[in-house]
Design a protein around this motif. Sequence first.
Motif, PDB file in Angstrom:
ATOM      1  N   LEU A   1       0.835  -1.195   0.000  1.00 43.87           N
ATOM      2  CA  LEU A   1       0.000   0.000   0.000  1.00 43.87           C
ATOM      3  C   LEU A   1       0.869   1.245   0.000  1.00 43.87           C
ATOM      4  O   LEU A   1       1.838   1.350   0.765  1.00 43.87           O
ATOM      5  N   LEU A   2       0.516   2.182  -0.862  1.00 42.48           N
ATOM      6  CA  LEU A   2       1.239   3.445  -0.945  1.00 42.48           C
ATOM      7  C   LEU A   2       0.202   4.547  -1.119  1.00 42.48           C
ATOM      8  O   LEU A   2      -0.317   4.749  -2.215  1.00 42.48           O
ATOM      9  N   GLY A   3      -0.133   5.225  -0.014  1.00 41.30           N
ATOM     10  CA  GLY A   3      -1.198   6.213  -0.047  1.00 41.30           C
ATOM     11  C   GLY A   3      -2.528   5.539  -0.318  1.00 41.30           C
ATOM     12  O   GLY A   3      -2.893   4.558   0.341  1.00 41.30           O
ATOM     13  N   THR A   4      -3.240   6.020  -1.325  1.00 41.90           N
ATOM     14  CA  THR A   4      -4.531   5.437  -1.694  1.00 41.90           C
ATOM     15  C   THR A   4      -4.381   4.389  -2.792  1.00 41.90           C
ATOM     16  O   THR A   4      -5.381   3.902  -3.325  1.00 41.90           O
ATOM     17  N   ARG A   5      -3.159   4.049  -3.111  1.00 45.02           N
ATOM     18  CA  ARG A   5      -2.900   3.082  -4.168  1.00 45.02           C
ATOM     19  C   ARG A   5      -2.347   1.769  -3.600  1.00 45.02           C
ATOM     20  O   ARG A   5      -1.630   1.762  -2.603  1.00 45.02           O
ATOM     21  N   MET A   6      -2.707   0.706  -4.266  1.00 40.29           N
ATOM     22  CA  MET A   6      -2.100  -0.583  -4.019  1.00 40.29           C
ATOM     23  C   MET A   6      -1.198  -0.887  -5.212  1.00 40.29           C
ATOM     24  O   MET A   6      -1.609  -0.758  -6.368  1.00 40.29           O
ATOM     25  N   VAL A   7       0.052  -1.248  -4.914  1.00 39.35           N
ATOM     26  CA  VAL A   7       1.030  -1.517  -5.957  1.00 39.35           C
ATOM     27  C   VAL A   7       1.347  -3.012  -5.917  1.00 39.35           C
ATOM     28  O   VAL A   7       1.752  -3.536  -4.870  1.00 39.35           O
ATOM     29  N   CYS A   8       1.166  -3.700  -7.048  1.00 40.64           N
ATOM     30  CA  CYS A   8       1.289  -5.152  -7.065  1.00 40.64           C
ATOM     31  C   CYS A   8       2.359  -5.624  -8.041  1.00 40.64           C
ATOM     32  O   CYS A   8       2.494  -5.103  -9.154  1.00 40.64           O
ATOM     33  N   ALA A   9       3.108  -6.633  -7.601  1.00 42.57           N
ATOM     34  CA  ALA A   9       4.107  -7.296  -8.442  1.00 42.57           C
ATOM     35  C   ALA A   9       3.432  -8.450  -9.153  1.00 42.57           C
ATOM     36  O   ALA A   9       2.745  -9.264  -8.531  1.00 42.57           O
TER      37      ALA A   9
ATOM     38  N   HIS B   1      -8.464  -1.117 -11.245  1.00 39.36           N
ATOM     39  CA  HIS B   1      -7.111  -1.148 -11.798  1.00 39.36           C
ATOM     40  C   HIS B   1      -6.899   0.163 -12.546  1.00 39.36           C
ATOM     41  O   HIS B   1      -7.698   0.537 -13.394  1.00 39.36           O
ATOM     42  N   VAL B   2      -5.802   0.897 -12.212  1.00 38.87           N
ATOM     43  CA  VAL B   2      -5.643   2.246 -12.754  1.00 38.87           C
ATOM     44  C   VAL B   2      -4.371   2.443 -13.577  1.00 38.87           C
ATOM     45  O   VAL B   2      -4.274   3.419 -14.322  1.00 38.87           O
ATOM     46  N   ALA B   3      -3.385   1.553 -13.446  1.00 38.41           N
ATOM     47  CA  ALA B   3      -2.147   1.756 -14.207  1.00 38.41           C
ATOM     48  C   ALA B   3      -1.360   0.452 -14.283  1.00 38.41           C
ATOM     49  O   ALA B   3      -1.543  -0.452 -13.455  1.00 38.41           O
ATOM     50  N   THR B   4      -0.493   0.379 -15.274  1.00 34.52           N
ATOM     51  CA  THR B   4       0.364  -0.788 -15.438  1.00 34.52           C
ATOM     52  C   THR B   4       1.714  -0.354 -15.999  1.00 34.52           C
ATOM     53  O   THR B   4       1.802   0.671 -16.690  1.00 34.52           O
ATOM     54  N   ARG B   5       2.733  -1.104 -15.685  1.00 34.99           N
ATOM     55  CA  ARG B   5       4.066  -0.883 -16.270  1.00 34.99           C
ATOM     56  C   ARG B   5       4.685  -2.235 -16.548  1.00 34.99           C
ATOM     57  O   ARG B   5       4.912  -3.027 -15.620  1.00 34.99           O
ATOM     58  N   SER B   6       4.944  -2.515 -17.801  1.00 35.75           N
ATOM     59  CA  SER B   6       5.571  -3.780 -18.175  1.00 35.75           C
ATOM     60  C   SER B   6       7.078  -3.678 -18.002  1.00 35.75           C
ATOM     61  O   SER B   6       7.706  -2.729 -18.493  1.00 35.75           O
ATOM     62  N   LEU B   7       7.652  -4.652 -17.296  1.00 31.96           N
ATOM     63  CA  LEU B   7       9.106  -4.736 -17.155  1.00 31.96           C
ATOM     64  C   LEU B   7       9.694  -5.720 -18.162  1.00 31.96           C
ATOM     65  O   LEU B   7      10.908  -5.798 -18.310  1.00 31.96           O
ATOM     66  N   GLY B   8       8.806  -6.482 -18.819  1.00 30.00           N
ATOM     67  CA  GLY B   8       9.259  -7.431 -19.822  1.00 30.00           C
ATOM     68  C   GLY B   8      10.154  -8.511 -19.252  1.00 30.00           C
ATOM     69  O   GLY B   8      10.135  -8.796 -18.057  1.00 30.00           O
ATOM     70  N   PRO B   9      10.964  -9.145 -20.097  1.00 22.72           N
ATOM     71  CA  PRO B   9      11.910 -10.150 -19.615  1.00 22.72           C
ATOM     72  C   PRO B   9      13.106  -9.478 -18.955  1.00 22.72           C
ATOM     73  O   PRO B   9      13.363  -8.289 -19.174  1.00 22.72           O
ATOM     74  N   GLY B  10      13.815 -10.230 -18.136  1.00 20.88           N
ATOM     75  CA  GLY B  10      14.973  -9.632 -17.466  1.00 20.88           C
ATOM     76  C   GLY B  10      15.647 -10.576 -16.506  1.00 20.88           C
ATOM     77  O   GLY B  10      16.102 -11.651 -16.880  1.00 20.88           O
ATOM     78  N   ARG B  11      15.647 -10.213 -15.222  1.00 19.48           N
ATOM     79  CA  ARG B  11      16.394 -10.951 -14.208  1.00 19.48           C
ATOM     80  C   ARG B  11      15.648 -12.156 -13.651  1.00 19.48           C
ATOM     81  O   ARG B  11      16.230 -12.943 -12.918  1.00 19.48           O
ATOM     82  N   GLY B  12      14.356 -12.278 -13.922  1.00 19.71           N
ATOM     83  CA  GLY B  12      13.555 -13.363 -13.365  1.00 19.71           C
ATOM     84  C   GLY B  12      12.101 -12.950 -13.298  1.00 19.71           C
ATOM     85  O   GLY B  12      11.659 -12.079 -14.055  1.00 19.71           O
ATOM     86  N   SER B  13      11.348 -13.560 -12.386  1.00 19.08           N
ATOM     87  CA  SER B  13       9.942 -13.223 -12.193  1.00 19.08           C
ATOM     88  C   SER B  13       9.790 -12.291 -11.000  1.00 19.08           C
ATOM     89  O   SER B  13      10.255 -12.604  -9.897  1.00 19.08           O
ATOM     90  N   LEU B  14       9.145 -11.156 -11.209  1.00 22.30           N
ATOM     91  CA  LEU B  14       8.929 -10.199 -10.122  1.00 22.30           C
ATOM     92  C   LEU B  14       7.930 -10.780  -9.122  1.00 22.30           C
ATOM     93  O   LEU B  14       6.778 -11.032  -9.470  1.00 22.30           O
ATOM     94  N   THR B  15       8.390 -10.996  -7.888  1.00 19.33           N
ATOM     95  CA  THR B  15       7.497 -11.572  -6.873  1.00 19.33           C
ATOM     96  C   THR B  15       7.057 -10.558  -5.828  1.00 19.33           C
ATOM     97  O   THR B  15       5.977 -10.696  -5.257  1.00 19.33           O
ATOM     98  N   TRP B  16       7.879  -9.567  -5.523  1.00 20.83           N
ATOM     99  CA  TRP B  16       7.431  -8.533  -4.596  1.00 20.83           C
ATOM    100  C   TRP B  16       8.134  -7.214  -4.871  1.00 20.83           C
ATOM    101  O   TRP B  16       9.208  -7.174  -5.451  1.00 20.83           O
ATOM    102  N   LEU B  17       7.472  -6.138  -4.446  1.00 22.17           N
ATOM    103  CA  LEU B  17       7.926  -4.777  -4.702  1.00 22.17           C
ATOM    104  C   LEU B  17       7.556  -3.923  -3.504  1.00 22.17           C
ATOM    105  O   LEU B  17       6.434  -3.998  -3.009  1.00 22.17           O
ATOM    106  N   ASP B  18       8.503  -3.097  -3.029  1.00 18.65           N
ATOM    107  CA  ASP B  18       8.232  -2.264  -1.859  1.00 18.65           C
ATOM    108  C   ASP B  18       8.887  -0.901  -2.051  1.00 18.65           C
ATOM    109  O   ASP B  18       9.987  -0.800  -2.624  1.00 18.65           O
ATOM    110  N   TRP B  19       8.217   0.158  -1.589  1.00 13.53           N
ATOM    111  CA  TRP B  19       8.758   1.514  -1.633  1.00 13.53           C
ATOM    112  C   TRP B  19       9.410   1.810  -0.290  1.00 13.53           C
ATOM    113  O   TRP B  19       8.772   1.716   0.762  1.00 13.53           O
ATOM    114  N   HIS B  20      10.702   2.166  -0.304  1.00 12.67           N
ATOM    115  CA  HIS B  20      11.438   2.400   0.945  1.00 12.67           C
ATOM    116  C   HIS B  20      12.614   3.328   0.660  1.00 12.67           C
ATOM    117  O   HIS B  20      13.320   3.156  -0.339  1.00 12.67           O
TER     118      HIS B  20
END
Length: 262
Positions: A79-87, A110-129
């Motif tokens: 959770l970041l403010g009024t948004r939920m950010v999902c991996a 659902h309000v936005a998306t960003r494709s990371l495409g292929p890369g280092r692996g499968s995105l399993t979690w994301l956190d703002w810090h």
Amino acid sequence: MIGLLALLAAATGESPSPSATEVERFAAPEAHQGVVADKRYVYAISNSQIGKYDRRTRQRIALWQGDPRLFIHMNSCSLLGTRMVCAASNYPNVPQASSIEWFDVAKMQHVATRSLGPGRGSLTWLDWHDGSWWACFANYDGKGGEAGRDHRTTVLVRFDRNFVEQGAWFFPETVLERFAPRSSSGGAWNADGLLYVTGHDRPEAYALKLPAAGSRLEHVATIALPTPGQAIAWDRANPRLLWSIARETNEVVASELPKIAR
């Protein structure tokens, strides 16, 4: 389960792990991948669904349903403010591809998306810090893995707000041993300055910190949990209350974690 872990540690001469204390648990059919919570609501997450629950009544008050062809494998959210950010990822498909999905939790849209495409692996979690995005790209020994990579190549990447890479670290060998043959399913920074991560199956969390030098995180402590791995999130109202899921019974669980010395 936690008592059994302590008995086994005593029998082998190892120091027992500190244990989390379960304080709340209730059923949520969507609790298959992860959970997040604010002061009023708990959000249970599956591959393509998010259930919103009233914390007082434990009743579901809203449900977001995504197209499973687009939302193949939503792993965890924060959770970041009024948004939920999902991996999210295309697990178990290969080549591995990942994306980040944003939701308005008030409207459950659902309000936005960003494709990371292929890369280092499968995105399993994301956190703002600390003014940055921290992203875990998982790799696996078997299903969902790619040739030339295994669980040991799971990596933590630091991005700036525009997702420009700022640094990357491998996980400690002691933690990778516990991940095998899977990877890290959950992770979140705490106010104590430590990063807490979980694997895929074991009922424990690992407190980590950035190294003074080099490219491998340091293992500070292992904490026994009442739930087996999967995604985690800190409670917005209590900095030591950690939310996790029991996916076999589709339950969300809140546990009080002991303070960990750095």
